[in-house]
Design a protein around this motif. Structure first.
Motif, PDB file in Angstrom:
ATOM      1  N   PRO A 288       0.817  -1.211   0.000  1.00 41.21           N
ATOM      2  CA  PRO A 288       0.000   0.000   0.000  1.00 41.21           C
ATOM      3  C   PRO A 288       0.858   1.273   0.000  1.00 41.21           C
ATOM      4  O   PRO A 288       1.876   1.333   0.676  1.00 41.21           O
ATOM      5  N   ARG A 289       0.426   2.233  -0.827  1.00 41.16           N
ATOM      6  CA  ARG A 289       1.050   3.551  -0.828  1.00 41.16           C
ATOM      7  C   ARG A 289       0.268   4.442   0.136  1.00 41.16           C
ATOM      8  O   ARG A 289      -0.955   4.416   0.154  1.00 41.16           O
ATOM      9  N   LYS A 290       0.990   5.227   0.920  1.00 40.21           N
ATOM     10  CA  LYS A 290       0.332   6.062   1.929  1.00 40.21           C
ATOM     11  C   LYS A 290       0.694   7.524   1.695  1.00 40.21           C
ATOM     12  O   LYS A 290       1.745   7.995   2.155  1.00 40.21           O
ATOM     13  N   PRO A 291      -0.153   8.272   0.968  1.00 38.40           N
ATOM     14  CA  PRO A 291       0.099   9.706   0.787  1.00 38.40           C
ATOM     15  C   PRO A 291       0.192  10.404   2.142  1.00 38.40           C
ATOM     16  O   PRO A 291      -0.510  10.053   3.098  1.00 38.40           O
ATOM     17  N   GLY A 292       1.103  11.380   2.208  1.00 42.04           N
ATOM     18  CA  GLY A 292       1.373  12.028   3.482  1.00 42.04           C
ATOM     19  C   GLY A 292       2.559  11.419   4.194  1.00 42.04           C
ATOM     20  O   GLY A 292       3.040  11.963   5.185  1.00 42.04           O
ATOM     21  N   THR A 293       3.040  10.284   3.681  1.00 43.22           N
ATOM     22  CA  THR A 293       4.274   9.682   4.169  1.00 43.22           C
ATOM     23  C   THR A 293       5.252   9.607   2.999  1.00 43.22           C
ATOM     24  O   THR A 293       4.859   9.789   1.841  1.00 43.22           O
ATOM     25  N   VAL A 294       6.509   9.321   3.317  1.00 40.40           N
ATOM     26  CA  VAL A 294       7.501   9.120   2.254  1.00 40.40           C
ATOM     27  C   VAL A 294       7.898   7.649   2.161  1.00 40.40           C
ATOM     28  O   VAL A 294       8.920   7.313   1.579  1.00 40.40           O
ATOM     29  N   GLY A 295       7.067   6.796   2.734  1.00 44.33           N
ATOM     30  CA  GLY A 295       7.217   5.376   2.511  1.00 44.33           C
ATOM     31  C   GLY A 295       8.052   4.616   3.525  1.00 44.33           C
ATOM     32  O   GLY A 295       8.307   5.088   4.639  1.00 44.33           O
ATOM     33  N   LEU A 296       8.478   3.435   3.097  1.00 43.03           N
ATOM     34  CA  LEU A 296       9.221   2.503   3.931  1.00 43.03           C
ATOM     35  C   LEU A 296      10.719   2.583   3.626  1.00 43.03           C
ATOM     36  O   LEU A 296      11.106   2.905   2.502  1.00 43.03           O
ATOM     37  N   PRO A 297      11.570   2.262   4.598  1.00 44.37           N
ATOM     38  CA  PRO A 297      13.009   2.223   4.309  1.00 44.37           C
ATOM     39  C   PRO A 297      13.311   1.247   3.182  1.00 44.37           C
ATOM     40  O   PRO A 297      12.724   0.167   3.104  1.00 44.37           O
ATOM     41  N   LEU A 298      14.219   1.626   2.293  1.00 42.38           N
ATOM     42  CA  LEU A 298      14.626   0.734   1.217  1.00 42.38           C
ATOM     43  C   LEU A 298      15.407  -0.447   1.799  1.00 42.38           C
ATOM     44  O   LEU A 298      16.236  -0.270   2.699  1.00 42.38           O
ATOM     45  N   PRO A 299      15.155  -1.649   1.303  1.00 39.15           N
ATOM     46  CA  PRO A 299      15.932  -2.812   1.759  1.00 39.15           C
ATOM     47  C   PRO A 299      17.424  -2.568   1.554  1.00 39.15           C
ATOM     48  O   PRO A 299      17.844  -2.053   0.519  1.00 39.15           O
ATOM     49  N   GLY A 300      18.212  -2.914   2.564  1.00 41.19           N
ATOM     50  CA  GLY A 300      19.649  -2.668   2.506  1.00 41.19           C
ATOM     51  C   GLY A 300      20.065  -1.437   3.278  1.00 41.19           C
ATOM     52  O   GLY A 300      21.255  -1.213   3.499  1.00 41.19           O
ATOM     53  N   GLN A 301      19.094  -0.627   3.675  1.00 38.96           N
ATOM     54  CA  GLN A 301      19.361   0.546   4.503  1.00 38.96           C
ATOM     55  C   GLN A 301      18.635   0.423   5.835  1.00 38.96           C
ATOM     56  O   GLN A 301      17.590  -0.233   5.924  1.00 38.96           O
ATOM     57  N   THR A 302      19.179   1.081   6.833  1.00 42.47           N
ATOM     58  CA  THR A 302      18.481   1.246   8.102  1.00 42.47           C
ATOM     59  C   THR A 302      18.145   2.717   8.256  1.00 42.47           C
ATOM     60  O   THR A 302      19.039   3.562   8.193  1.00 42.47           O
TER      61      THR A 302
END
Length: 471
Positions: A288-302
């Protein structure tokens, strides 16, 4: 061999692109460019810039792309600070001893030049020096090595699900890491292709989309606002687009909805910065995309949130956004102390305030720094203030950003004059025009008797920003 890269003037397949890169590397090598050197490129968005970038890497050199809209003094600072051994431009007057782009990238028949030998790059070989303004207003060179770039491209490819059927339309400037990584390197590494658009024009943009038939493009909120503001009778064919990407600044949820409803294309919003080689979070394209957020951390990053004492905070608590991973820059060129303040124990301190919601999506709350984001371009008030202070009549100067419906924010300035001195607002604007790139020039200058201050005597920019909005 299939299509590889194109611009408004020509299209190259993979074989021709390789030949052009080899020839350009031979020319650069003949001019003494080799491993460890830096090549500065002052060009608008065009295919030759990418050819030069690959040619420099072939020789083991790094590239620093220079904003062609910078003033002579601003461009000279970047060239000198980066230690560039060669400057490539389409305007020979920009820098003494510069190479004309046609001399470096002009197509040659096979055998015209002996192809330059390639250099075995290591992961820590410097690839890019991307300049971004610092908190003091002095532009800083963000050093990205090939390990940074490779890691970032792999993350983008995986997160967006890019493959050999993808085709990006580049609309962001190639002096930004976003344009380089998201719209050129990632699709090419995925086996796809890229088309470089020239100067952005909202009225002509969808003509480019219909002609090129890209599967995605990456843009900033100001571009989406301009597209949403097009006349109602503009009904383009957007059927080739699988998704579009938004970064550089938070995008209002209302604007996302207006674009998606009008053009039928989902917006994938992300967040990152040059020091992190572009992106650190992304709303997943498959949802799910959640407008008002910038999303989830990209895999490989913390990606985490930290308090002022360096303690990691739980979800729901606001603090400084910090990032750790193979995408974190090597450091700021020639600024070890600034690097040490920004990357602490492996954590990149972004200067942004955010919090994670219950689903792990990052919500940006505010910026610690006073940075202004105008149409996706970062502007630091101190740089403008330094120019205003050069006028003999100015005692104090403060610059803040105010909301703008199209550009997100624009800078406005407030100045206090020396007793008995006189200067008009127009004269101060002209002073800025002579020393700063157009986007940095304040849209208004107000001469005032005093600036608001906090209890310890510092200029209270929060109050100043509030009063500017309410005027």
């Amino acid at each position: 061999m299939g299509p590889c890269i194109a611009d408004d003037h020509e299209q190259l397949d993979n074989r021709t692109f390789l030949a052009r890169v080899r020839n350009a590397a031979a020319v650069l090598g003949a001019h003494g460019i080799g491993a460890g050197d830096v090549v500065a490129v002052i060009l608008p968005n065009r295919l030759e810039l990418v050819v030069i970038m690959f040619a420099a890497w072939r020789l083991g050199a790094a590239v620093t792309p220079v904003h062609p809209g910078l003033t002579e003094a601003e461009a000279r600072h970047q060239i000198e600070d980066s230690g560039a051994k060669a400057v490539i431009t389409d305007d020979a007057s920009r820098s003494a001893g510069s190479l004309d782009v046609s001399e470096v990238t002009h197509p040659r028949a096979a055998g015209d030049d002996d192809p330059a030998d390639t250099v075995s790059l290591t992961s820590d070989s410097l690839a890019l020096i991307i300049y971004t303004s610092g908190t003091t207003g002095r532009p800083k060179g963000v050093m990205l090595d090939h390990a940074n770039v490779a890691a970032m491209c792999r993350m983008i490819i995986d997160a967006l699900g890019l493959d050999d059927t993808d085709h990006s339309l580049l609309v962001l400037p190639l002096f930004h890491v976003n344009g380089i990584v998201v719209s050129v390197l990632s699709p090419l590494l995925a086996g796809g292709r890229a088309t470089i658009a020239g100067r952005f024009s909202a009225s002509a943009f969808f003509t480019s989309v219909e002609r090129a038939r890209p599967t995605y493009f990456s843009a900033v909120p100001a571009i989406y606002a301009m597209l949403v503001a097009l006349p109602g009778d503009v009904r383009p064919d957007t059927s080739s687009l699988r998704r579009v990407i938004c970064g550089a600044a938070p995008m209002p949820a209302e604007l996302i909805a207006r674009f998606e409803q009008r053009y039928g294309v989902p917006i994938v919003e992300g967040y990152g910065l040059s020091e992190g080689t572009c992106a650190s979070t992304l709303n997943p394209p498959a949802g799910p995309r959640k407008p008002g957020t910038v999303g989830l951390p990209l895999p490989g990053q913390t990606v985490a949130v930290m308090d002022a004492e360096g303690n990691l905070l739980d979800a729901g608590s606001a603090g400084e956004v910090v990032v750790r991973g193979p995408n974190v820059m090597r450091g700021y060129l020639g600024l070890p102390a600034e690097t040490a303040r920004t990357v602490v124990d492996g954590w990149l301190h972004t200067g942004d305030v955010g919090r994670f919601d219950a689903d792990g999506y990052l919500v940006l709350v505010d910026r610690i720094k006073d940075m202004i984001i105008r149409g996706g371009e970062n502007i630091y008030p101190k740089e403008i203030e330094n120019v205003l202070h050069t006028h003999p009549a100015v005692l104090e100067a403060a610059v803040v950003g105010v909301p703008d419906p199209m550009l997100g924010e624009v800078p406005v300035a407030y100045v206090v004059l020396l007793p008995g001195a006189t200067v008009t607002a127009g004269e101060l604007v002209e002073l800025c025009r002579g020393s700063l790139a157009r986007i940095k020039v304040p849209v208004a200058v107000t001469v005032t008797e005093a600036l608001p201050r906090n209890p310890v005597g510092k200029i209270d920019k929060r109050r100043l920003r509030s009063s500017a909005v309410n005027q």
